[in-house]
Design a protein around this motif. Structure first.
Motif, mmCIF file in Angstrom:
data_model
loop_
_atom_site.group_PDB
_atom_site.id
_atom_site.type_symbol
_atom_site.label_atom_id
_atom_site.label_comp_id
_atom_site.label_asym_id
_atom_site.label_seq_id
_atom_site.Cartn_x
_atom_site.Cartn_y
_atom_site.Cartn_z
ATOM 1 N N LEU A 127 -6.460 8.249 2.672
ATOM 2 C CA LEU A 127 -6.177 7.532 1.426
ATOM 3 C C LEU A 127 -6.278 8.465 0.222
ATOM 4 N N ILE A 128 -7.236 9.359 0.230
ATOM 5 C CA ILE A 128 -7.377 10.315 -0.877
ATOM 6 C C ILE A 128 -6.146 11.210 -0.966
ATOM 7 N N ILE A 129 -5.626 11.601 0.177
ATOM 8 C CA ILE A 129 -4.390 12.412 0.186
ATOM 9 C C ILE A 129 -3.241 11.627 -0.438
ATOM 10 N N LYS A 130 -3.129 10.332 -0.088
ATOM 11 C CA LYS A 130 -2.080 9.489 -0.665
ATOM 12 C C LYS A 130 -2.243 9.377 -2.177
ATOM 13 N N TYR A 131 -3.492 9.286 -2.629
ATOM 14 C CA TYR A 131 -3.741 9.160 -4.060
ATOM 15 C C TYR A 131 -3.367 10.439 -4.802
ATOM 16 N N VAL A 132 -3.664 11.570 -4.212
ATOM 17 C CA VAL A 132 -3.283 12.849 -4.820
ATOM 18 C C VAL A 132 -1.758 12.938 -4.926
ATOM 19 N N LEU A 133 -1.074 12.541 -3.844
ATOM 20 C CA LEU A 133 0.389 12.539 -3.855
ATOM 21 C C LEU A 133 0.936 11.553 -4.890
ATOM 22 N N SER A 134 0.228 10.438 -5.079
ATOM 23 C CA SER A 134 0.651 9.435 -6.065
ATOM 24 C C SER A 134 0.593 9.997 -7.475
ATOM 25 N N ILE A 135 -0.490 10.723 -7.772
ATOM 26 C CA ILE A 135 -0.625 11.344 -9.089
ATOM 27 C C ILE A 135 0.467 12.387 -9.303
ATOM 28 N N LEU A 136 0.730 13.168 -8.262
ATOM 29 C CA LEU A 136 1.805 14.165 -8.344
ATOM 30 C C LEU A 136 3.155 13.489 -8.546
ATOM 31 N N ALA A 137 3.338 12.309 -7.918
ATOM 32 C CA ALA A 137 4.607 11.588 -8.020
ATOM 33 C C ALA A 137 4.875 11.121 -9.443
ATOM 34 N N ARG B 76 0.814 -1.226 0.000
ATOM 35 C CA ARG B 76 0.000 0.000 0.000
ATOM 36 C C ARG B 76 0.844 1.272 0.000
ATOM 37 N N GLN B 77 2.025 1.196 -0.589
ATOM 38 C CA GLN B 77 2.874 2.379 -0.746
ATOM 39 C C GLN B 77 2.574 2.984 -2.124
ATOM 40 N N TYR B 78 1.448 3.645 -2.208
ATOM 41 C CA TYR B 78 0.914 4.076 -3.495
ATOM 42 C C TYR B 78 1.800 5.113 -4.185
ATOM 43 N N VAL B 79 2.353 6.025 -3.430
ATOM 44 C CA VAL B 79 3.189 7.078 -4.016
ATOM 45 C C VAL B 79 4.406 6.453 -4.701
ATOM 46 N N LEU B 80 5.076 5.539 -3.994
ATOM 47 C CA LEU B 80 6.251 4.873 -4.555
ATOM 48 C C LEU B 80 5.867 4.021 -5.760
ATOM 49 N N SER B 81 4.751 3.314 -5.657
ATOM 50 C CA SER B 81 4.308 2.452 -6.744
ATOM 51 C C SER B 81 4.039 3.243 -8.021
#
Length: 496
Positions: A243-253, A196-201
């Motif tokens: 989780l939504i915050i993580k997803y936003v960060l993932s898109i930015l990543a 569940r490390q979405y940003v890294l993934s």
């Protein structure tokens, strides 16, 4: 052709022998016990010797004529040019994405530092050094993972299986391709998603696409996993918000990776980068390019996509299968809760796209094969280990035949019996993989064809519980278990 058959037979026999040792019950005394450097020394020496052997093999056969010539030119490019000139010099053909061009540029600079001429065998060794190193890293990774679960000896056997794997050796040490590098990035991406490390993934997904454009096939797997992870916690306001915050960060990543990584090569000319990918997508307009898949099985190798198969053209068939495979991934992601599904679906995506999508090359199955070994280590599903051996040998035969024809200056055409045979075997192996994956994910069955609707009653950990256990399944199972319980013995007055 004789050496291909000989090596295939040798590895098959070796694999059968190693398989027998690998599937035996693990030595529980060696699992988790304190080890010293002396315990690891024989394995370290073995890894080093195989690594050096691969480097020596890389000088015997220089590699695929066109591929190795391009890699040599791109690596030597830095001797007289800046990195930003890769796509702007008309005297050099460059169709690769920027991520691996940066690595080749560095290889050329190191070679120049040590005075290694671009036309020498040593220069070719340096080009092949990166993929060979990635092969060794994967072997060590398998050893480390398996050691914690199976013990030292079994870990060594599994590491040996991958270290001398023919499909790996021919891809990296002989052909000179870089699929092992892309696979390591992909494997890290899948483990990040698993944890569940979405940003890294997402960042690694972006980097893998900048390395090999075909890695975009993993987008549906990541997308569906993130979607259903969100649905799972949606009712919990606090968890949903995090989780939504993580997803936003993932898109930015992933956006940051797409913007930053290509900078040394294209600068801020992102339109140029887009055109490179667009050009690559429309470059090969054939059903299949030596990939032993569905289309090759019917003699369509190097046939143009405009030709009709039954009632549709190649593009229609290809995109239809890609859509179906993506939707199946979404369905399994929704139904199955255990996150080991990510690795099953990763292998399914690669093999499915290779076998049923259009314009596939012979090497595009590569990532699915080591993923099967990873699945075995994580789940102890012996059938995945057997499929790992089967796919390795058949894929090696096909890739070796393509390379042999390339070195002779000839082609494999649609009516080639060998290509058609390996294609049908690949399709059979894929069918077995689908059946076994279904049994493992939906029925918690790890061996054999016999289906058991419910596993034996036992105390289950979070990872061991039936993978698709819904509330309905739980009630049904409890009802059956209750019916199986022995009724209490009634003692009558007569008995007394």
């Amino acid at each position: 052709m004789s050496y291909i058959i000989l090596f295939s037979v040798i590895y098959s026999l070796l694999f059968v022998l190693l398989y027998q040792f690998a599937v035996r019950p693990s030595d529980t005394e060696s699992i988790g016990h304190k080890t010293t450097y002396k315990d690891y020394l024989p394995y370290a020496i073995g890894f080093l010797l195989i690594f050096l052997l691969e480097l020596s093999i890389s000088t015997i056969i220089k590699g695929h004529k066109q591929d190795i010539s391009l890699f040599r030119a791109w690596a030597a490019f830095g001797n007289n040019h800046k990195m930003t000139e890769y796509y702007h010099k008309p005297d050099i053909y460059v169709d690769y994405p920027p991520a691996y061009l940066i690595i080749l540029y560095g290889v050329g600079k190191i070679a120049a530092l040590f005075g290694i001429d671009a036309s020498s065998n040593a220069f070719i060794v340096m080009i092949k050094f990166v993929p060979i190193l990635c092969d060794s890293i994967f072997s060590i990774l398998i050893f480390a993972m398996a050691k914690e679960k199976f013990g030292l000896k079994k870990a060594g056997i599994l590491a040996l299986m991958t270290a001398v794997n023919p499909s790996t050796l021919i891809n990296s040490a002989i052909w000179g391709q870089v699929d092992s590098f892309g696979f390591l990035v992909t494997l890290a991406m899948l483990f990040a998603l698993y944890n569940r490390q979405y940003v890294l993934s997402m960042a690694l997904l972006g980097y893998s696409i900048l390395t090999k454009p075909q890695m975009i096939i993993f987008t549906p797997l990541i997308g569906f996993t993130m979607l259903f992870d969100l649905i799972e916690v949606f009712k919990d306001k606090e968890k949903r918000g995090k989780l939504i915050i993580k997803y936003v960060l993932s898109i930015l990543a992933i956006v940051a990776v797409f913007l930053i990584v290509p900078l040394p090569v294209v600068g801020t000319d992102y339109k140029l980068l887009f055109n490179i990918y667009l050009s690559a997508a429309g470059k090969y307009q054939y059903y299949t390019l030596n990939a032993s898949n569905l289309y090759a099985a019917f003699g369509l190798n190097w046939k143009k996509l405009t030709e009709t198969l039954i009632f549709a053209t190649g593009k229609v068939w290809g995109f239809s299968f890609i859509t179906i495979i993506s939707l199946l991934v979404g369905y399994v992601t929704y139904r199955v809760r255990d996150r080991k599904k990510i690795f099953y679906l990763g292998a399914f995506m690669v093999a499915g796209i290779y076998l049923f999508a259009h314009t596939m090359h012979e090497r595009y199955l590569y990532a699915a094969i080591p993923l099967l070994l990873v699945i075995y280590v994580l789940t102890n599903d012996k059938r995945m280990l057997a499929l790992y051996g089967g796919f390795s040998v058949i894929n090696f035969i096909n890739v070796a035949r393509v390379l042999e024809h390339n070195l002779r200056g000839s082609f494999i055409y649609g009516d080639d019996a060998g290509l058609m045979l390996t294609s049908w075997i690949h399709l059979i192996l894929f069918a077995l993989m689908v059946v076994y994956s279904y049994q493992a994910l939906f029925l918690n069955k790890k061996e054999g064809f016999i289906l058991e609707k419910f596993p034996n009653k036992k105390v289950l950990s979070a990872d061991d519980k039936p993978l698709a256990q819904t509330e309905k399944d739980t009630k049904k199972r409890k009802k059956i278990e209750f019916q199986k319980e022995e009724k209490p013995v009634k003692i009558t007055r007569k008995d007394v």
